[in-house]
Scaffold this motif. Structure first.
Motif, PDB file in Angstrom:
ATOM      1  N   VAL A   1      -1.559  13.161   8.271  1.00 33.22           N
ATOM      2  CA  VAL A   1      -1.358  14.605   8.206  1.00 33.22           C
ATOM      3  C   VAL A   1      -0.512  15.005   9.407  1.00 33.22           C
ATOM      4  CG1 VAL A   1      -2.451  16.869   8.091  1.00 33.22           C
ATOM      5  CG2 VAL A   1      -3.617  14.876   7.129  1.00 33.22           C
ATOM      6  N   MET A   2       0.603  15.653   9.148  1.00 27.35           N
ATOM      7  CA  MET A   2       1.498  16.036  10.247  1.00 27.35           C
ATOM      8  C   MET A   2       1.521  17.540  10.421  1.00 27.35           C
ATOM      9  SD  MET A   2       4.793  13.492  10.044  1.00 27.35           S
ATOM     10  CE  MET A   2       5.524  14.092  11.553  1.00 27.35           C
ATOM     11  N   TYR A   3       1.649  17.940  11.672  1.00 29.27           N
ATOM     12  CA  TYR A   3       1.837  19.353  11.964  1.00 29.27           C
ATOM     13  C   TYR A   3       2.812  19.464  13.120  1.00 29.27           C
ATOM     14  CZ  TYR A   3       0.933  24.263  12.789  1.00 29.27           C
ATOM     15  OH  TYR A   3       1.089  25.607  12.940  1.00 29.27           O
ATOM     16  N   LEU A   4       3.895  20.187  12.934  1.00 33.34           N
ATOM     17  CA  LEU A   4       4.932  20.378  13.956  1.00 33.34           C
ATOM     18  C   LEU A   4       5.344  19.082  14.638  1.00 33.34           C
ATOM     19  CD1 LEU A   4       4.325  23.664  15.929  1.00 33.34           C
ATOM     20  CD2 LEU A   4       6.055  23.122  14.249  1.00 33.34           C
ATOM     21  N   GLY A   5       5.637  18.088  13.822  1.00 30.54           N
ATOM     22  CA  GLY A   5       6.182  16.854  14.373  1.00 30.54           C
ATOM     23  C   GLY A   5       5.159  15.906  14.955  1.00 30.54           C
ATOM     24  N   ARG A   6       3.897  16.276  14.883  1.00 35.66           N
ATOM     25  CA  ARG A   6       2.863  15.395  15.430  1.00 35.66           C
ATOM     26  C   ARG A   6       1.887  14.988  14.341  1.00 35.66           C
ATOM     27  NH1 ARG A   6       2.056  15.467  20.879  1.00 35.66           N
ATOM     28  NH2 ARG A   6      -0.112  14.973  20.521  1.00 35.66           N
ATOM     29  N   VAL A   7       1.290  13.799  14.511  1.00 30.29           N
ATOM     30  CA  VAL A   7       0.248  13.368  13.598  1.00 30.29           C
ATOM     31  C   VAL A   7      -1.055  13.990  14.084  1.00 30.29           C
ATOM     32  CG1 VAL A   7      -1.034  11.398  12.718  1.00 30.29           C
ATOM     33  CG2 VAL A   7       1.432  11.230  13.069  1.00 30.29           C
ATOM     34  N   VAL A   8      -1.674  14.827  13.251  1.00 25.39           N
ATOM     35  CA  VAL A   8      -2.922  15.440  13.698  1.00 25.39           C
ATOM     36  C   VAL A   8      -4.133  14.673  13.201  1.00 25.39           C
ATOM     37  CG1 VAL A   8      -1.989  17.756  14.018  1.00 25.39           C
ATOM     38  CG2 VAL A   8      -2.912  17.092  11.797  1.00 25.39           C
ATOM     39  N   GLU A   9      -3.964  13.999  12.068  1.00 26.56           N
ATOM     40  CA  GLU A   9      -5.099  13.227  11.572  1.00 26.56           C
ATOM     41  C   GLU A   9      -4.584  12.125  10.667  1.00 26.56           C
ATOM     42  OE1 GLU A   9      -8.236  15.500   9.901  1.00 26.56           O
ATOM     43  OE2 GLU A   9      -9.490  13.749   9.508  1.00 26.56           O
ATOM     44  N   GLN A  10      -5.284  10.998  10.696  1.00 25.98           N
ATOM     45  CA  GLN A  10      -4.934   9.971   9.735  1.00 25.98           C
ATOM     46  C   GLN A  10      -6.120   9.103   9.400  1.00 25.98           C
ATOM     47  OE1 GLN A  10      -1.845   7.695  11.610  1.00 25.98           O
ATOM     48  NE2 GLN A  10      -3.334   6.184  12.277  1.00 25.98           N
ATOM     49  N   GLY A  11      -6.080   8.541   8.196  1.00 27.04           N
ATOM     50  CA  GLY A  11      -7.190   7.712   7.758  1.00 27.04           C
ATOM     51  C   GLY A  11      -7.044   7.391   6.294  1.00 27.04           C
TER      52      GLY A  11
ATOM     53  N   SER B   1       6.179  22.569   5.087  1.00 21.39           N
ATOM     54  CA  SER B   1       7.624  22.416   5.303  1.00 21.39           C
ATOM     55  C   SER B   1       7.925  22.581   6.786  1.00 21.39           C
ATOM     56  CB  SER B   1       8.420  23.471   4.532  1.00 21.39           C
ATOM     57  OG  SER B   1       7.652  24.034   3.526  1.00 21.39           O
ATOM     58  N   GLY B   2       8.842  21.802   7.274  1.00 20.01           N
ATOM     59  CA  GLY B   2       9.252  21.940   8.670  1.00 20.01           C
ATOM     60  C   GLY B   2       8.345  21.208   9.639  1.00 20.01           C
ATOM     61  N   CYS B   3       7.446  20.343   9.128  1.00 21.60           N
ATOM     62  CA  CYS B   3       6.549  19.663  10.068  1.00 21.60           C
ATOM     63  C   CYS B   3       7.127  18.321  10.496  1.00 21.60           C
ATOM     64  CB  CYS B   3       5.180  19.461   9.464  1.00 21.60           C
ATOM     65  SG  CYS B   3       5.141  18.228   8.177  1.00 21.60           S
ATOM     66  N   GLY B   4       8.333  17.987  10.034  1.00 19.47           N
ATOM     67  CA  GLY B   4       8.966  16.762  10.510  1.00 19.47           C
ATOM     68  C   GLY B   4       8.786  15.565   9.600  1.00 19.47           C
ATOM     69  N   LYS B   5       8.297  15.797   8.370  1.00 18.79           N
ATOM     70  CA  LYS B   5       8.096  14.657   7.471  1.00 18.79           C
ATOM     71  C   LYS B   5       9.417  13.979   7.125  1.00 18.79           C
ATOM     72  CE  LYS B   5       6.653  17.556   4.656  1.00 18.79           C
ATOM     73  NZ  LYS B   5       6.232  18.512   3.651  1.00 18.79           N
ATOM     74  N   SER B   6      10.377  14.801   6.699  1.00 18.44           N
ATOM     75  CA  SER B   6      11.648  14.222   6.257  1.00 18.44           C
ATOM     76  C   SER B   6      12.423  13.606   7.415  1.00 18.44           C
ATOM     77  CB  SER B   6      12.520  15.287   5.599  1.00 18.44           C
ATOM     78  OG  SER B   6      11.900  15.780   4.453  1.00 18.44           O
ATOM     79  N   VAL B   7      12.367  14.266   8.581  1.00 14.30           N
ATOM     80  CA  VAL B   7      13.091  13.714   9.727  1.00 14.30           C
ATOM     81  C   VAL B   7      12.483  12.379  10.134  1.00 14.30           C
ATOM     82  CG1 VAL B   7      13.778  14.129  12.112  1.00 14.30           C
ATOM     83  CG2 VAL B   7      13.784  16.008  10.483  1.00 14.30           C
ATOM     84  N   THR B   8      11.157  12.238   9.951  1.00 15.64           N
ATOM     85  CA  THR B   8      10.528  10.950  10.220  1.00 15.64           C
ATOM     86  C   THR B   8      11.143   9.871   9.330  1.00 15.64           C
ATOM     87  OG1 THR B   8       8.483  12.100  10.747  1.00 15.64           O
ATOM     88  CG2 THR B   8       8.322   9.744  10.320  1.00 15.64           C
ATOM     89  N   ALA B   9      11.270  10.203   8.033  1.00 13.69           N
ATOM     90  CA  ALA B   9      11.859   9.243   7.096  1.00 13.69           C
ATOM     91  C   ALA B   9      13.283   8.904   7.497  1.00 13.69           C
ATOM     92  CB  ALA B   9      11.824   9.811   5.684  1.00 13.69           C
ATOM     93  N   GLN B  10      14.066   9.942   7.859  1.00 10.77           N
ATOM     94  CA  GLN B  10      15.462   9.703   8.234  1.00 10.77           C
ATOM     95  C   GLN B  10      15.550   8.900   9.523  1.00 10.77           C
ATOM     96  OE1 GLN B  10      17.125  13.644   8.309  1.00 10.77           O
ATOM     97  NE2 GLN B  10      16.617  13.985   6.167  1.00 10.77           N
TER      98      GLN B  10
ATOM     99  N   LYS C   1       0.839  -1.210   0.000  1.00 12.96           N
ATOM    100  CA  LYS C   1       0.000   0.000   0.000  1.00 12.96           C
ATOM    101  C   LYS C   1       0.869   1.253   0.000  1.00 12.96           C
ATOM    102  CE  LYS C   1      -3.997  -2.082   0.734  1.00 12.96           C
ATOM    103  NZ  LYS C   1      -5.154  -1.987  -0.146  1.00 12.96           N
ATOM    104  N   THR C   2       0.233   2.357  -0.300  1.00 12.38           N
ATOM    105  CA  THR C   2       0.951   3.621  -0.255  1.00 12.38           C
ATOM    106  C   THR C   2       0.418   4.464   0.889  1.00 12.38           C
ATOM    107  OG1 THR C   2       1.288   3.586  -2.625  1.00 12.38           O
ATOM    108  CG2 THR C   2       1.532   5.705  -1.529  1.00 12.38           C
ATOM    109  N   LEU C   3       1.332   4.856   1.759  1.00 11.96           N
ATOM    110  CA  LEU C   3       0.964   5.772   2.838  1.00 11.96           C
ATOM    111  C   LEU C   3       1.478   7.162   2.463  1.00 11.96           C
ATOM    112  CD1 LEU C   3      -0.064   6.211   5.815  1.00 11.96           C
ATOM    113  CD2 LEU C   3       2.340   6.038   6.456  1.00 11.96           C
ATOM    114  N   GLY C   4       0.566   8.113   2.411  1.00 12.91           N
ATOM    115  CA  GLY C   4       0.983   9.482   2.124  1.00 12.91           C
ATOM    116  C   GLY C   4       1.188  10.229   3.424  1.00 12.91           C
ATOM    117  N   ILE C   5       2.316  10.904   3.542  1.00 14.82           N
ATOM    118  CA  ILE C   5       2.533  11.759   4.707  1.00 14.82           C
ATOM    119  C   ILE C   5       2.549  13.190   4.212  1.00 14.82           C
ATOM    120  CG2 ILE C   5       4.110  12.369   6.561  1.00 14.82           C
ATOM    121  CD1 ILE C   5       4.779   9.570   6.930  1.00 14.82           C
ATOM    122  N   VAL C   6       1.642  13.995   4.725  1.00 15.48           N
ATOM    123  CA  VAL C   6       1.488  15.330   4.183  1.00 15.48           C
ATOM    124  C   VAL C   6       1.610  16.357   5.301  1.00 15.48           C
ATOM    125  CG1 VAL C   6      -1.028  15.416   4.411  1.00 15.48           C
ATOM    126  CG2 VAL C   6       0.088  16.695   2.581  1.00 15.48           C
ATOM    127  N   GLY C   7       2.110  17.509   4.936  1.00 10.29           N
ATOM    128  CA  GLY C   7       2.246  18.580   5.920  1.00 10.29           C
ATOM    129  C   GLY C   7       3.072  19.702   5.328  1.00 10.29           C
TER     130      GLY C   7
END
Lengths: 329, 349
Positions: free
Chosen positions: B238-248, B47-56, B39-45
């Motif tokens: 959906v990420m905001y400032l390093g936190r997951v605010v919503e998912q589904g 810039s600076g919301c921690g998406k890339s650091v999550t990947a790293q 499956k494909t999980l999209g992580i959206v947010g």
């Protein structure tokens, strides 16, 4: 690529020509000529020189002719592979420079090898472990090394060597070997004296190189290709050595050209303190005596070495950096 | 979510902080999500919301002075055994084998993702030799094959070229080839199309989908582009400032967004049906400075539905609002009383 090399070659030749003009003009700049300073030193020792004698000397060395004629004559001689007489020494310039030039090259190469062998690993360590205790120590020692003038270090080393090890540090050869013809024993003698000289000459440059390597590598470590290399599962050591270090070395190779004359001219005072038989002190003496051909030849040789060194480093860069190689096609 | 299948990768309460002289940047601050096989999980947010650091963090390649301070990253191995990635040393043999063979990474900027002084082939062959235990010649054959699979014409010639000799689209294809050279089961694509022009973007997304079908691999697609998410993702975080605010699931997120931030994001997409000459709604305010995070819910200063006395006091936890969708917002938590939810919940749904 061929066109690039040819263009570089033409530029190199033009630069060498410009160096001959400049070095000739600069040496002529101080008021008076060799005869003036000869008269001065003669009268200082109580011997008078008559106007007629002075004029005879000027005619003998061609100093009475206009500058451009002197320059053209000099160029003509060089074209025939003659570099004129070292007036003060009364011997051909090449005789005077001869061995000294070889020894200068040996010493400089040793100093550069010492510099790189020490600076590159420390620089890499400092960058990779930035702000670690090791980095701070390397930085501190580096700055101290940078701050101590070379001649001062030379004096300290000589003093310590004499006082505690009862060893004479000065010179490149032991007393009994200095005038001996070249043989294996003399070569070994040279090798024994070389390390201390190389360290004293190289230590300032080492400090500088550590800083350059550190900042180059820090720039490269931030680039995404380092992270993608890690993401491929390479070990950290391999990632760093294969990618960012390789790229960070480029500026080192491009400075290769002027490193050699830098070491020679930077080492004049140290060479005098350590009484090294190199061209540095010779150049200083020739300039003081306004010995035109000797000083001119030395400056010219340093200039040619810079140009040739730069040309070689251009070729090396082209070889190791594909970006340069392809840009010039 | 898809309860019939076990997730390939589970991230629980991940916290990655950057310790700097000026203060601590909480780049990822309690992210929780799952990636399912195929499956494909999209992580959206933003810039600076921690998406890339999550990947790293998942690959354990976070740069100094960043560090994973808490949380779990569990990878279900091909043999069914779980590996807890946060327990491995980043430079250990085991972790390095996971990079490349289990998880591949594609970056935003294909130009700088390749070494400027090595050929593309050199970097693919290197990965293949490292993980597949084959000799130089076999690795090269495999590398050419991979380049062909990602749609690079004349791969036997391209393999000896440098990244700067390729066009942007080909470069990104080559990058995907590097990531896929050892058949990873999870591909993390960090803004894979951001640096490309629109037509090339569509081609790269098509390629990713096609490769996913062929290989059955999971994709974790990180982007700020909701259009890309709508086109590619099965599930969305959906990420905001390093936190997951919503998912589904992607449909739920786009058709019934619950979190005020998600709603605001969706409102700010230009639509072909919107009334002409009306200013596009934006999210008021800007992302707080990383050293100056608001207390409580990180979104409350910009939130149109801010509840004074609640949102600025405690951090809401991620709670299920339907069978598949969860939200971290006090609007959906019945007991909004003091201190609730400062501890992020363990499971979702």
């Amino acid at each position: 690529m061929i066109a690039y090399i040819i263009r570089r070659l033409i530029l190199a030749i033009l630069t060498i020509w410009a160096i001959t003009v400049l070095s000739f003009v600069i040496i002529q700049l101080p008021p008076g000529d060799y005869v003036t300073s000869y008269i001065a030193s003669m009268s200082a020792s109580g011997i008078g020189v008559t106007e007629a004698e002075a004029q005879a000397l000027r005619i003998q060395y061609g100093l009475d002719q206009p500058i451009y004629v002197q320059y053209l004559k000099w160029m003509g001689m060089i074209a025939q592979g003659r570099f004129g007489m070292a007036i003060e020494w009364g011997r051909p310039v090449m005789d005077v420079i001869g061995d000294r030039l070889t020894l200068t090259i040996v010493i400089s190469v040793a100093a550069i090898v010492f510099t790189w062998a020490l600076a590159l690993p420390i620089g890499i360590y400092s960058a990779v472990r930035r702000y670690s205790i090791g980095d701070y120590i390397a930085t501190l020692i580096g700055f101290i090394g940078l701050a101590i003038p070379g001649f001062m270090l030379a004096l300290i080393v000589m003093y310590v060597g004499f006082k505690y090890f009862n060893a004479s540090i000065g010179g490149l050869f032991s007393a009994e070997m200095a005038d001996a013809p070249w043989n294996w024993a003399k070569f070994v003698d040279l090798l024994k004296h070389l390390p201390v000289v190389a360290i004293v000459l190289g230590i300032g440059g080492t400090a500088q190189m550590i800083r350059i390597m550190r900042s180059n590598l820090l720039d490269e470590l931030r680039k995404p290709y380092v992270m993608t290399a890690r993401a491929r599962g390479l070990s950290e050591a391999r990632v760093i050595m294969k990618y960012p270090v390789r790229v960070a070395l480029n500026p080192f190779i491009s400075t290769l050209g002027y490193l050699f004359p830098y070491v020679v001219s930077g080492s004049i005072i140290v060479s005098m303190v350590l009484s090294l038989p190199t061209v540095g002190p010779l150049l200083l003496k020739a300039l003081i005596a306004q010995d035109l051909f000797l000083a001119g030849t030395i400056v010219l040789m340093l200039g040619v070495m810079t140009v040739v060194g730069t040309f070689i480093s251009d070729l090396l860069l082209m070889w190791i950096d594909p970006r340069i190689r392809f840009e010039k096609q | 979510m898809q309860s019939e299948q076990k997730p390939l990768l589970s991230v629980r309460n991940l916290k990655t902080y950057f310790f700097q002289d000026e203060g601590t940047v909480k780049a990822v601050d309690g992210a929780t999500f799952d990636v399912y096989p195929g499956k494909t999980l999209g992580i959206v947010g933003e810039s600076g919301c921690g998406k890339s650091v999550t990947a790293q963090s998942i690959l354990r390649i976070v740069d100094q002075p960043g560090r994973i301070v808490d949380g779990e990253i569990v990878l279900r191995g091909a043999d069914g055994n779980d590996v807890e990635l946060t327990r491995l040393h980043p430079d250990s043999r085991e972790m390095r084998d996971i990079r490349g063979t289990e998880i591949g990474l594609v970056f935003q900027e294909p130009m700088t993702s390749f070494s400027p002084v090595h050929t593309v082939g050199n970097q693919i062959v290197e990965a293949i030799r490292l993980h597949c235990g084959v000799n130089e010649r076999e690795a090269r054959i495999k590398a050419v094959e991979t380049l062909r699979q990602v749609g690079i014409p004349k791969p036997e010639r391209r393999i000896d070229e440098y990244a700067f000799e390729l066009s942007g689209g080909l470069r990104q294809r080559a990058m995907i080839a590097v990531a896929l050279s050892c058949n990873p089961r999870l591909l993390i694509a960090d803004e894979p199309t951001t640096a490309l022009d629109v037509t090339t973007q569509a081609q790269i997304l098509d390629l990713l989908r096609q490769l996913q079908e062929q290989r059955g691999m999971a994709i974790m697609l990180i982007t700020h582009n909701l259009g890309v998410i709508a086109e590619m993702a099965d599930d969305v975080v959906v990420m905001y400032l390093g936190r997951v605010v919503e998912q589904g699931p992607v449909d739920a997120i786009f058709h019934s967004p619950q979190h005020p931030y998600t709603r605001a994001l969706l409102r700010s997409i230009p639509s072909i049906e919107s009334t002409p000459r009306v200013e596009l709604p934006t999210i008021s305010g800007s992302i707080p400075h990383p050293y100056n995070r608001p207390s409580g819910c990180p979104f409350y200063p910009r939130c149109p539905e801010f509840i004074p006395g609640t949102c600025d006091q405690a951090e809401p936890a991620l709670r299920a609002v339907s069978e598949q969708q969860s939200v971290s917002c006090f609007l959906y938590q019945s007991q909004v009383s003091q201190g609730q939810g400062t501890k992020p919940s363990e499971g979702m749904a």
